[in-house]
Design a protein around this motif. Structure first.
Motif, PDB file in Angstrom:
ATOM      1  N   ASP A   1      -6.949  48.631   5.529  1.00 30.81           N
ATOM      2  CA  ASP A   1      -6.371  49.786   5.535  1.00 30.81           C
ATOM      3  C   ASP A   1      -4.951  49.319   6.297  1.00 30.81           C
ATOM      4  OD1 ASP A   1      -4.967  52.180   6.638  1.00 30.81           O
ATOM      5  OD2 ASP A   1      -6.950  53.175   6.434  1.00 30.81           O
ATOM      6  N   SER A   2      -3.683  49.748   5.709  1.00 33.10           N
ATOM      7  CA  SER A   2      -2.433  49.303   6.381  1.00 33.10           C
ATOM      8  C   SER A   2      -2.263  49.903   7.751  1.00 33.10           C
ATOM      9  CB  SER A   2      -1.281  49.952   5.435  1.00 33.10           C
ATOM     10  OG  SER A   2      -1.299  51.277   5.345  1.00 33.10           O
ATOM     11  N   ASP A   3      -2.974  50.825   8.200  1.00 31.06           N
ATOM     12  CA  ASP A   3      -2.921  51.332   9.581  1.00 31.06           C
ATOM     13  C   ASP A   3      -3.462  50.121  10.695  1.00 31.06           C
ATOM     14  OD1 ASP A   3      -2.371  53.936   8.916  1.00 31.06           O
ATOM     15  OD2 ASP A   3      -3.950  54.750   9.274  1.00 31.06           O
ATOM     16  N   ARG A   4      -4.077  49.090  10.027  1.00 27.02           N
ATOM     17  CA  ARG A   4      -4.223  47.879  10.882  1.00 27.02           C
ATOM     18  C   ARG A   4      -3.204  46.930  10.979  1.00 27.02           C
ATOM     19  NH1 ARG A   4      -9.829  45.940   8.419  1.00 27.02           N
ATOM     20  NH2 ARG A   4      -9.606  44.250   9.886  1.00 27.02           N
ATOM     21  N   LEU A   5      -1.951  47.344  10.505  1.00 27.20           N
ATOM     22  CA  LEU A   5      -0.607  46.422  10.895  1.00 27.20           C
ATOM     23  C   LEU A   5       0.214  46.869  11.944  1.00 27.20           C
ATOM     24  CD1 LEU A   5       0.056  45.352   7.067  1.00 27.20           C
ATOM     25  CD2 LEU A   5      -1.505  44.275   8.613  1.00 27.20           C
ATOM     26  N   THR A   6      -0.347  48.204  12.408  1.00 27.36           N
ATOM     27  CA  THR A   6       0.860  48.821  13.541  1.00 27.36           C
ATOM     28  C   THR A   6       0.346  47.759  14.642  1.00 27.36           C
ATOM     29  OG1 THR A   6      -1.274  50.027  14.413  1.00 27.36           O
ATOM     30  CG2 THR A   6       0.401  50.987  12.526  1.00 27.36           C
ATOM     31  N   TYR A   7       1.701  48.024  15.484  1.00 33.64           N
ATOM     32  CA  TYR A   7       1.713  47.126  16.735  1.00 33.64           C
ATOM     33  C   TYR A   7       0.346  47.368  17.540  1.00 33.64           C
ATOM     34  CZ  TYR A   7       3.055  44.699  21.151  1.00 33.64           C
ATOM     35  OH  TYR A   7       3.339  44.109  22.204  1.00 33.64           O
ATOM     36  N   ALA A   8      -0.131  48.747  18.023  1.00 30.40           N
ATOM     37  CA  ALA A   8      -1.132  49.076  18.643  1.00 30.40           C
ATOM     38  C   ALA A   8      -2.394  48.260  18.199  1.00 30.40           C
ATOM     39  CB  ALA A   8      -1.508  50.400  18.706  1.00 30.40           C
ATOM     40  N   ALA A   9      -2.688  48.484  16.643  1.00 25.53           N
ATOM     41  CA  ALA A   9      -3.834  47.941  15.935  1.00 25.53           C
ATOM     42  C   ALA A   9      -3.754  46.403  16.286  1.00 25.53           C
ATOM     43  CB  ALA A   9      -3.806  48.304  14.658  1.00 25.53           C
TER      44      ALA A   9
ATOM     45  N   GLN B   1       4.732  37.026  30.801  1.00 23.98           N
ATOM     46  CA  GLN B   1       5.435  36.908  29.679  1.00 23.98           C
ATOM     47  C   GLN B   1       5.376  38.137  28.783  1.00 23.98           C
ATOM     48  OE1 GLN B   1       5.017  32.771  27.860  1.00 23.98           O
ATOM     49  NE2 GLN B   1       3.872  32.479  29.549  1.00 23.98           N
ATOM     50  N   LEU B   2       4.244  38.776  28.785  1.00 27.80           N
ATOM     51  CA  LEU B   2       4.064  39.931  28.039  1.00 27.80           C
ATOM     52  C   LEU B   2       5.089  40.937  28.532  1.00 27.80           C
ATOM     53  CD1 LEU B   2       0.256  40.093  27.299  1.00 27.80           C
ATOM     54  CD2 LEU B   2       2.214  40.230  25.320  1.00 27.80           C
ATOM     55  N   ALA B   3       5.069  41.306  29.611  1.00 23.93           N
ATOM     56  CA  ALA B   3       6.110  42.041  30.492  1.00 23.93           C
ATOM     57  C   ALA B   3       7.347  41.756  29.905  1.00 23.93           C
ATOM     58  CB  ALA B   3       5.711  42.118  31.801  1.00 23.93           C
ATOM     59  N   TRP B   4       7.765  40.671  30.128  1.00 25.81           N
ATOM     60  CA  TRP B   4       9.389  40.224  29.830  1.00 25.81           C
ATOM     61  C   TRP B   4       9.703  40.538  28.406  1.00 25.81           C
ATOM     62  CZ3 TRP B   4      13.827  39.201  31.784  1.00 25.81           C
ATOM     63  CH2 TRP B   4      14.631  38.481  31.069  1.00 25.81           C
ATOM     64  N   ILE B   5       8.780  40.081  27.480  1.00 24.09           N
ATOM     65  CA  ILE B   5       8.942  40.673  26.032  1.00 24.09           C
ATOM     66  C   ILE B   5       8.885  42.001  25.706  1.00 24.09           C
ATOM     67  CG2 ILE B   5       7.930  40.322  23.689  1.00 24.09           C
ATOM     68  CD1 ILE B   5       6.688  37.524  24.456  1.00 24.09           C
ATOM     69  N   GLY B   6       8.001  42.630  26.392  1.00 23.61           N
ATOM     70  CA  GLY B   6       8.116  44.224  26.415  1.00 23.61           C
ATOM     71  C   GLY B   6       9.366  44.871  26.698  1.00 23.61           C
ATOM     72  N   MET B   7      10.032  44.253  27.662  1.00 19.70           N
ATOM     73  CA  MET B   7      11.463  44.925  28.070  1.00 19.70           C
ATOM     74  C   MET B   7      12.497  44.696  27.084  1.00 19.70           C
ATOM     75  SD  MET B   7      11.816  43.991  32.355  1.00 19.70           S
ATOM     76  CE  MET B   7      11.791  42.150  32.182  1.00 19.70           C
ATOM     77  N   ARG B   8      12.208  43.802  26.195  1.00 20.34           N
ATOM     78  CA  ARG B   8      13.325  43.721  25.085  1.00 20.34           C
ATOM     79  C   ARG B   8      13.089  44.159  23.715  1.00 20.34           C
ATOM     80  NH1 ARG B   8      14.097  37.163  25.519  1.00 20.34           N
ATOM     81  NH2 ARG B   8      11.952  37.061  25.579  1.00 20.34           N
ATOM     82  N   ARG B   9      11.781  44.541  23.737  1.00 17.62           N
ATOM     83  CA  ARG B   9      11.363  45.055  22.174  1.00 17.62           C
ATOM     84  C   ARG B   9      11.645  46.539  22.121  1.00 17.62           C
ATOM     85  NH1 ARG B   9       7.112  46.756  20.409  1.00 17.62           N
ATOM     86  NH2 ARG B   9       6.552  44.889  18.893  1.00 17.62           N
ATOM     87  N   SER B  10      11.801  46.884  20.888  1.00 16.66           N
ATOM     88  CA  SER B  10      12.150  48.435  20.780  1.00 16.66           C
ATOM     89  C   SER B  10      10.883  48.973  20.082  1.00 16.66           C
ATOM     90  CB  SER B  10      13.514  48.517  19.552  1.00 16.66           C
ATOM     91  OG  SER B  10      14.471  47.794  20.500  1.00 16.66           O
ATOM     92  N   ASP B  11      11.141  50.342  20.229  1.00 16.29           N
ATOM     93  CA  ASP B  11       9.722  50.994  19.465  1.00 16.29           C
ATOM     94  C   ASP B  11       9.819  50.789  17.877  1.00 16.29           C
ATOM     95  OD1 ASP B  11       9.041  52.129  22.013  1.00 16.29           O
ATOM     96  OD2 ASP B  11      10.297  53.981  21.893  1.00 16.29           O
ATOM     97  N   GLY B  12       8.745  50.880  17.359  1.00 13.57           N
ATOM     98  CA  GLY B  12       8.625  50.306  15.889  1.00 13.57           C
ATOM     99  C   GLY B  12       8.650  48.731  15.667  1.00 13.57           C
ATOM    100  N   ASP B  13       9.055  47.956  16.581  1.00 15.30           N
ATOM    101  CA  ASP B  13       8.928  46.751  16.236  1.00 15.30           C
ATOM    102  C   ASP B  13       7.626  46.251  15.856  1.00 15.30           C
ATOM    103  OD1 ASP B  13      11.707  46.485  16.770  1.00 15.30           O
ATOM    104  OD2 ASP B  13      11.599  45.468  18.545  1.00 15.30           O
ATOM    105  N   PRO B  14       7.403  45.221  14.984  1.00 12.83           N
ATOM    106  CA  PRO B  14       6.177  44.822  14.682  1.00 12.83           C
ATOM    107  C   PRO B  14       5.512  44.003  15.538  1.00 12.83           C
ATOM    108  CG  PRO B  14       7.515  43.632  13.059  1.00 12.83           C
ATOM    109  CD  PRO B  14       8.480  44.493  13.790  1.00 12.83           C
TER     110      PRO B  14
END
Length: 229
Positions: free
Chosen positions: A120-128, A165-178
């Motif tokens: 299912d393409s829903d499995r390609l979302t960031y949350a999934a 490192q995840l927190a640092w990357i998270g500060m620079r990512r935008s909503d919807g980024d894969p």
């Protein structure tokens, strides 16, 4: 799997080495369906989604979406019920293949066409993808402790580095980024170290004598247990 499309020759191709007496288990290839291709899906991320295209060598990997075993091997080995769907999510097939090999059963790669994985393409979302990485981390923590007898130290510090490192990357990512490959590996590592620390309160289920230490490096590679932090 309930979401794979198989070629008409699938059963014949997978069963032939077993019926021919040249193998006890067969590892087949898996490719993602064409319509699921995305620019950000690197080979590593595709592998995390169960794409498996190389079944050559002495240690072809078992992936549940395309594998076969003789009745004798299946009855002798069985699946570890702490892994797989309904439990940690993954790696029941990986451990099944390792235990088959350790018990002296013969594994070969299928020469037949691959099956197509129509997830299912829903499995390609960031949350999934994040959930996938975390469940894989938990599943492989079980493998590292109970089968590979890992002696990795400073698990708390390693997990903290991954979180930082995840927190640092998270500060620079935008909503919807894969999901990026780097983020996937960090979510995997954070979960791996967290669950490995928990697993060490339990005695290993499998003695170290069940497998040859020389194969550990290859086994880790086959399971996609890549440490990048």
């Amino acid at each position: 799997d309930d979401d794979v499309h198989v070629p008409v020759s699938w059963v014949t191709e997978m069963a032939a080495p077993i019926f021919g007496g040249t193998a006890d288990g067969v590892c087949g290839r898996i490719v993602l369906a064409d319509h699921l291709d995305r620019p950000w899906l690197t080979p590593h991320l595709r592998a995390a989604l169960a794409e498996f295209v190389d079944v050559s060598g002495d240690l072809p990997g078992m992936v549940g979406a395309n594998m076969a075993a003789s009745r004798e091997a299946a009855m002798a080995i069985g699946f570890d019920e702490e892994l797989g769907p309904g439990e940690r999510g993954f790696a029941d097939d990986v451990l099944f293949g390792w235990r088959m090999k350790a018990a002296g059963f013969r594994l070969v790669g299928s020469t037949g066409p691959p099956v197509e994985h129509h997830l299912d393409s829903d499995r390609l979302t960031y949350a999934a993808m994040k959930s996938l990485a975390q469940r894989n981390g938990s599943s492989h923590a079980y493998l590292w402790h109970h089968w590979l007898h890992s002696d990795i130290q400073h698990l708390g510090i390693r997990r903290m580095r991954a979180q930082t490192q995840l927190a640092w990357i998270g500060m620079r990512r935008s909503d919807g980024d894969p999901m990026s490959e780097r983020e996937y590996d960090l979510w995997f590592a954070e979960s791996l170290y967290r669950h490995l620390r928990q697993e060490r309160s339990r005695p290993p289920r499998y003695p170290a004598s069940m497998h040859a230490p020389a194969t550990v490096g290859m086994q880790i590679g086959r399971a996609s247990c890549r440490e990048r932090v």
